[in-house]
Design a protein around this motif. Structure first.
Motif, short mmCIF file in Angstrom:
data_model
loop_
_atom_site.label_atom_id
_atom_site.label_comp_id
_atom_site.label_asym_id
_atom_site.label_seq_id
_atom_site.Cartn_x
_atom_site.Cartn_y
_atom_site.Cartn_z
N LYS A 1 0.88 -1.18 0.00
CA LYS A 1 0.00 0.00 0.00
C LYS A 1 0.91 1.22 0.00
O LYS A 1 1.95 1.22 0.67
CB LYS A 1 -0.88 -0.04 1.26
CG LYS A 1 -1.26 1.30 1.84
CD LYS A 1 -2.52 1.84 1.21
CE LYS A 1 -2.86 3.21 1.80
NZ LYS A 1 -3.62 4.05 0.86
N PHE A 2 0.55 2.24 -0.75
CA PHE A 2 1.39 3.42 -0.86
C PHE A 2 0.62 4.66 -0.41
O PHE A 2 -0.53 4.85 -0.79
CB PHE A 2 1.85 3.57 -2.31
CG PHE A 2 2.77 4.73 -2.54
CD1 PHE A 2 4.03 4.74 -1.97
CD2 PHE A 2 2.38 5.79 -3.33
CE1 PHE A 2 4.88 5.81 -2.17
CE2 PHE A 2 3.22 6.86 -3.53
CZ PHE A 2 4.47 6.87 -2.96
N TYR A 3 1.26 5.47 0.43
CA TYR A 3 0.66 6.73 0.86
C TYR A 3 1.37 7.88 0.15
O TYR A 3 2.46 8.27 0.58
CB TYR A 3 0.83 6.92 2.36
CG TYR A 3 0.12 5.90 3.22
CD1 TYR A 3 -1.21 6.08 3.58
CD2 TYR A 3 0.80 4.80 3.71
CE1 TYR A 3 -1.85 5.15 4.39
CE2 TYR A 3 0.17 3.87 4.52
CZ TYR A 3 -1.16 4.05 4.86
OH TYR A 3 -1.79 3.15 5.66
N TYR B 1 4.30 6.68 -9.26
CA TYR B 1 4.94 5.62 -8.49
C TYR B 1 4.40 4.29 -9.00
O TYR B 1 3.21 4.03 -8.92
CB TYR B 1 4.59 5.79 -7.00
CG TYR B 1 5.43 4.94 -6.08
CD1 TYR B 1 6.57 5.47 -5.48
CD2 TYR B 1 5.10 3.62 -5.82
CE1 TYR B 1 7.36 4.70 -4.65
CE2 TYR B 1 5.88 2.85 -4.98
CZ TYR B 1 7.00 3.40 -4.40
OH TYR B 1 7.78 2.64 -3.57
N ASN B 2 5.27 3.50 -9.57
CA ASN B 2 4.81 2.24 -10.16
C ASN B 2 5.61 1.07 -9.62
O ASN B 2 6.82 1.17 -9.44
CB ASN B 2 5.00 2.25 -11.68
CG ASN B 2 4.35 3.45 -12.30
OD1 ASN B 2 3.20 3.76 -12.01
ND2 ASN B 2 5.10 4.15 -13.12
N GLU C 1 7.60 5.51 6.09
CA GLU C 1 6.59 4.47 5.95
C GLU C 1 5.50 4.88 4.96
O GLU C 1 4.31 4.69 5.18
CB GLU C 1 5.97 4.10 7.30
CG GLU C 1 7.05 3.60 8.23
CD GLU C 1 6.54 2.77 9.39
OE1 GLU C 1 5.33 2.79 9.62
OE2 GLU C 1 7.36 2.12 10.03
N ALA C 2 5.95 5.45 3.87
CA ALA C 2 5.01 5.78 2.81
C ALA C 2 4.62 4.54 2.05
O ALA C 2 3.55 4.46 1.48
CB ALA C 2 5.64 6.79 1.85
N ILE C 3 5.52 3.57 2.04
CA ILE C 3 5.17 2.30 1.39
C ILE C 3 5.17 1.22 2.47
O ILE C 3 6.13 1.08 3.22
CB ILE C 3 6.11 1.98 0.22
CG1 ILE C 3 5.67 0.70 -0.48
CG2 ILE C 3 7.57 1.88 0.61
CD1 ILE C 3 5.61 0.84 -1.94
N LEU D 1 -2.05 1.49 -5.99
CA LEU D 1 -1.37 1.22 -4.73
C LEU D 1 -1.95 2.06 -3.59
O LEU D 1 -1.94 1.65 -2.44
CB LEU D 1 0.13 1.49 -4.87
CG LEU D 1 0.89 0.51 -5.75
CD1 LEU D 1 2.26 1.05 -6.11
CD2 LEU D 1 1.02 -0.84 -5.08
N ASP D 2 -2.46 3.22 -3.93
CA ASP D 2 -3.08 4.07 -2.91
C ASP D 2 -4.41 3.48 -2.47
O ASP D 2 -4.75 3.48 -1.29
CB ASP D 2 -3.26 5.48 -3.49
CG ASP D 2 -3.66 6.46 -2.42
OD1 ASP D 2 -3.54 6.10 -1.23
OD2 ASP D 2 -4.08 7.58 -2.76
N GLU D 3 -5.15 2.96 -3.45
CA GLU D 3 -6.48 2.43 -3.11
C GLU D 3 -6.42 1.07 -2.43
O GLU D 3 -7.40 0.62 -1.85
CB GLU D 3 -7.32 2.31 -4.39
CG GLU D 3 -7.85 3.66 -4.83
CD GLU D 3 -8.32 3.64 -6.27
OE1 GLU D 3 -8.36 2.55 -6.87
OE2 GLU D 3 -8.64 4.72 -6.79
N ASN D 4 -5.29 0.44 -2.51
CA ASN D 4 -5.13 -0.89 -1.90
C ASN D 4 -4.95 -0.72 -0.39
O ASN D 4 -3.86 -0.79 0.14
CB ASN D 4 -3.91 -1.57 -2.53
CG ASN D 4 -3.61 -2.89 -1.88
OD1 ASN D 4 -4.52 -3.60 -1.47
ND2 ASN D 4 -2.34 -3.20 -1.78
#
Ligand code: SF4
Ligand code: SF4
Lengths: 366, 137, 242
Positions: free
Chosen positions: B40-42, B81-82, B101-103, B126-129
């Motif tokens: 998950k990505f913030y 970001y991919n 801890e963005a990822i 990744l944000d929606e996950n």
């Protein structure tokens, strides 16, 4: 009078008894094997070449994929090599966690061997039982490291995670459970007359052969050589535990079976002591520079994996990446004796002998 | 014969034991918190420090950043970001090095897709996950 | 800034504790001029993005200095550190080899302290096989187990590294031999240890080192039609992107 004819038979590359992609070209005359030529390399991924462009921390996940049945020992050997080269101290607590993880891995690995070996020979139910117990170990390791097989758990100078809450107790409970199951396995298999007829006196070699062919692990100990690196040159904290090195004298497939079964019990002994001695307090990562940059020089270390002696050679030129990294992969060395063992054997004994060596193809091919 | 009989007793005893199999997929698989699934990505936390890109052993992360839109503030924000999930080996190193801890890892592991293209996870995906996020990171 | 620019920013790095190795360092300073050049290469190498890194020419500088430095290791350690516990053993090995095979068979002998005090012999290619045989058969040596064999490309030369173990004496030894990089040929150890068979094939496959008298030298992993030797430092992958 039966007339026989020589013929070539391909076993593999996709064959259930080879446990991976491994091809064996056998020349048979009737039922008798005249010559067997192993063909390997189907799973060669060039780990050593890849590693030359990777930092030491980045190599650790790649080692998981070499011997995928006991990734913990692979993790350990590279960390240990770098630590030796840099002269790093590993905190006590981390060493305990490592030892517990490695011994759990050893049992899991032997269980897979036990199950699949008997499946090869034709017994289906031990496979199911062995995998049930293995699942319990995998769950323990999953809780500890966050993955079921590719743990990537150890780091240079320590480990990634501390034991989660209650984990030590779960290991403690697991030990008597596993002991009981092992007894059950002996009831189920070891006394079984069909099994004994199948493995006794099959694939026999002598101590001299074993040394000549650089065999290690259970394949060496089944000929009466008392050699276990955990005892011989204790790495980590193995000198603190009281355990035996099981050996057998006969050097046949049954001896290898007995050695491996006894090794599981010894691993349980080590686990038992480790759980008792486990320090609750302490660091899990030693004083490690943020970027691991070993000094120039070379190092070769060896440890005992479930399959034998796994070694790691590093030549460092002072960079973040190794100049040359080489793994001594026990399966690769152990498999060399196969053509010799198969010559003159009955075709039906092929799987008994091949299975008895206990290879993992990811490790053979590197 | 004695050995065979002994073995059969063991098998029979096991018939009454608790089942060891999982009723998957009807019931979700019990997974420990540390389990490594897809990330998950913030985006708001990321400081575009590039450490995750550098540590990734398979080079599967690509990112670009841009200047902060607010000229008062220093630093940079993430633009794209991919993660290429065809080659990600879920080794956990990117989440380990990220300073903010963005990822982070989630426990979602059901990643099968009908097309390879869908393995290319972008920032939005990744944000929606955001389910089953791992507690410790 | 783009990704590439970001990559160029050298990361803040703690210096590795190199005090222990200071002794080796002092020798390197003798080659002062080269050292400066090497320094440059190192720093700009670090700045490069990961993809470009395999440009192996850059590494040549540091490696060049490293190898000659080894020569005097033994004497130096004696002065600056406490002598290795394996020192008498090494002396014994060297004396035995000199006695049986002449003074010229050994190129160098030292204790590799970083590798758990491992006695290491660098031998002349001509006497490689006879030294190995002596190590295996001599009553006072008895290195009867071949633990590891592999090759390495050190740019100026190829090296074959053999690790032997003696079950009778519980001692280790490392045997190294330097080969001409253009035509690396060496006697095979298979007549002594069958276990050297596949490892030698592996070295042949990945590095192109030829082993004389090997019973079945083949490209064990990659197949006979593979071009080039991947573990050589100047190997160009056929398809870079895949
Ligand atoms: S988990 Fe590992 S492979 Fe996947 S993106 Fe992160 S660092 Fe890369
Ligand atoms: S490490 Fe974290 S903060 Fe740095 S670029 Fe990656 S996601 Fe962003």
């Amino acid at each position: 009078m039966v007339r026989t004819e020589e013929m070539l038979l391909n076993v593999g590359p996709q064959h259930p008894s080879t446990h991976g992609v491994f091809r064996l070209v056998v020349k048979i005359d009737g039922e008798i094997i005249q010559e067997a030529t192993p063909v390997i390399g189907y799973l060669h991924r060039g780990t050593e070449k890849l590693a030359e462009d990777l930092q030491y921390t980045q190599i650790i996940p790649y080692t998981d994929r070499m011997d995928y049945l006991s990734a913990m020992t692979n993790n350990y050997v590279i960390c240990h090599a770098v630590e030796t080269l840099m002269g790093l101290e590993v905190p006590e607590k981390a060493e305990y966690l490592r030892v517990m993880a490695m011994e759990l891995g050893r049992i899991a690995s032997h269980l897979v061997w036990f199950g699949t070996y008997l499946l090869d020979i034709g017994a289906t139910s031990p496979f199911l039982f062995a995998f049930r117990e293995r699942e319990a170990i995998i769950n323990l390791l999953n809780e500890l490291s966050g993955a079921r097989l590719t743990f990537n758990y150890m780091r240079v100078g320590g480990v990634k995670w501390d034991a989660p809450e209650g984990w030590i107790d779960k290991v403690r409970e697991f030990i008597p459970y596993m002991r009981k199951e092992l007894e059950g396995y002996h009831d189920l298999v070891t006394g079984n007359e069909i099994f004994l007829n199948r493995v006794k006196g099959v694939g026999t070699y002598t101590k001299e052969d074993a040394l000549q062919y650089s065999l290690s692990g259970a394949n060496l100990r089944c000929t009466g050589v008392n050699y276990d690196l955990r005892k011989e040159e204790p790495y980590s904290i193995y000198d603190r535990f009281d355990f035996d090195v099981p050996t057998e004298e006969t050097g046949d497939a049954f001896a290898r079976y007995q050695v491996r079964m006894a090794e599981m019990e010894e691993s349980l002994k080590i686990l038992e002591q480790a759980v008792e001695q486990f320090p609750e307090e302490g660091n899990i990562l030693g004083k490690v520079p943020r970027v691991i940059r070993p000094p120039e020089g070379e190092v070769y270390v060896r440890i005992e994996s479930p399959r034998g002696e796994i070694g790691c050679y590093i030549a460092s030129d002072g960079q973040k990446e190794p100049y040359r990294l080489k793994f001594r992969r026990p399966s690769f060395y152990n498999l060399q004796i196969l053509p010799k063992l198969l010559k003159g054997e009955n075709m039906a004994n092929l799987v008994v002998i091949l299975g008895g060596i206990d290879i993992v193809l990811g490790e053979v091919d590197g | 014969m004695k050995g065979l009989a002994k073995g059969l007793t063991y098998t029979l005893k096991n018939m009454t034991r608790e089942k060891a199999t999982y009723h998957y997929p009807e019931e979700p698989l019990p997974l420990p918190d540390r389990f490594r699934g897809i990330q998950k990505f913030y985006p708001e936390k990321c400081i575009v420090c590039n450490q995750c890109v550098n540590i990734c052993p398979t080079d599967c992360i690509t990112l670009t950043g841009k200047k902060h839109p607010d000229p008062e503030r220093k630093g940079r924000i993430i633009e794209t970001y991919n993660i290429n999930f065809e080659i990600c080996i879920l080794c956990d190193l990117c989440t380990e090095v990220c300073p903010t801890e963005a990822i982070v890892m989630t426990n979602n592991f059901e990643l099968a897709e009908y097309s390879r293209d869908e393995f290319f996870k972008d920032l939005q995906w990744l944000d929606e996950n955001d389910t089953n996020i791992r507690k410790e990171n | 800034m783009t990704t590439e620019e970001n990559n160029k920013k050298p990361r803040e790095e703690d210096a590795v504790d190199q005090k222990k190795r200071k002794s080796n360092e002092s020798e390197k300073n003798e080659i002062g001029a080269q050292k400066e050049g090497a320094g440059d290469i190192k720093s700009d190498k670090r700045a490069k993005s990961k993809k470009e890194r395999p440009n192996m020419q850059d590494k040549e500088g540091p490696m060049k200095q490293k190898r000659p430095g080894k020569k005097t290791d033994v004497e130096e350690h004696k002065e600056e550190e406490s002598p290795s516990p394996k020192e008498p053993l090494l002396k014994k090995y060297v004396a035995l080899i000199h006695e049986h095979l002449g003074e010229n068979s050994l190129e160098d002998a030292y204790i590799n302290r970083a590798s758990k005090e491992l006695p290491t012999l660098i031998v002349q290619p001509e006497s490689y096989f006879s030294i190995a045989r002596l190590l295996k058969t001599h009553q006072e040596l008895q290195f009867n187990y071949l633990s590891e064999l592999h090759g390495t490309d050190f740019k100026e030369y190829m090296e074959v590294y053999v690790h032997l173990y003696s079950f009778a004496r519980k001692e280790h030894i490392a045997l190294k031999v330097k080969l001409d990089r253009e035509k690396p040929i060496i006697h095979s150890l298979v007549p002594l240890w069958e276990g050297a068979n596949w490892p030698e094939c592996e070295a042949y496959d990945l590095l192109g080192i030829e082993f004389k008298n090997h019973p079945d030298l083949k490209r064990i992993f990659l197949g006979e039609d593979w071009e080039g030797y991947p573990l050589r430092k100047d190997y160009e992958p056929y398809d870079v992107e895949v």
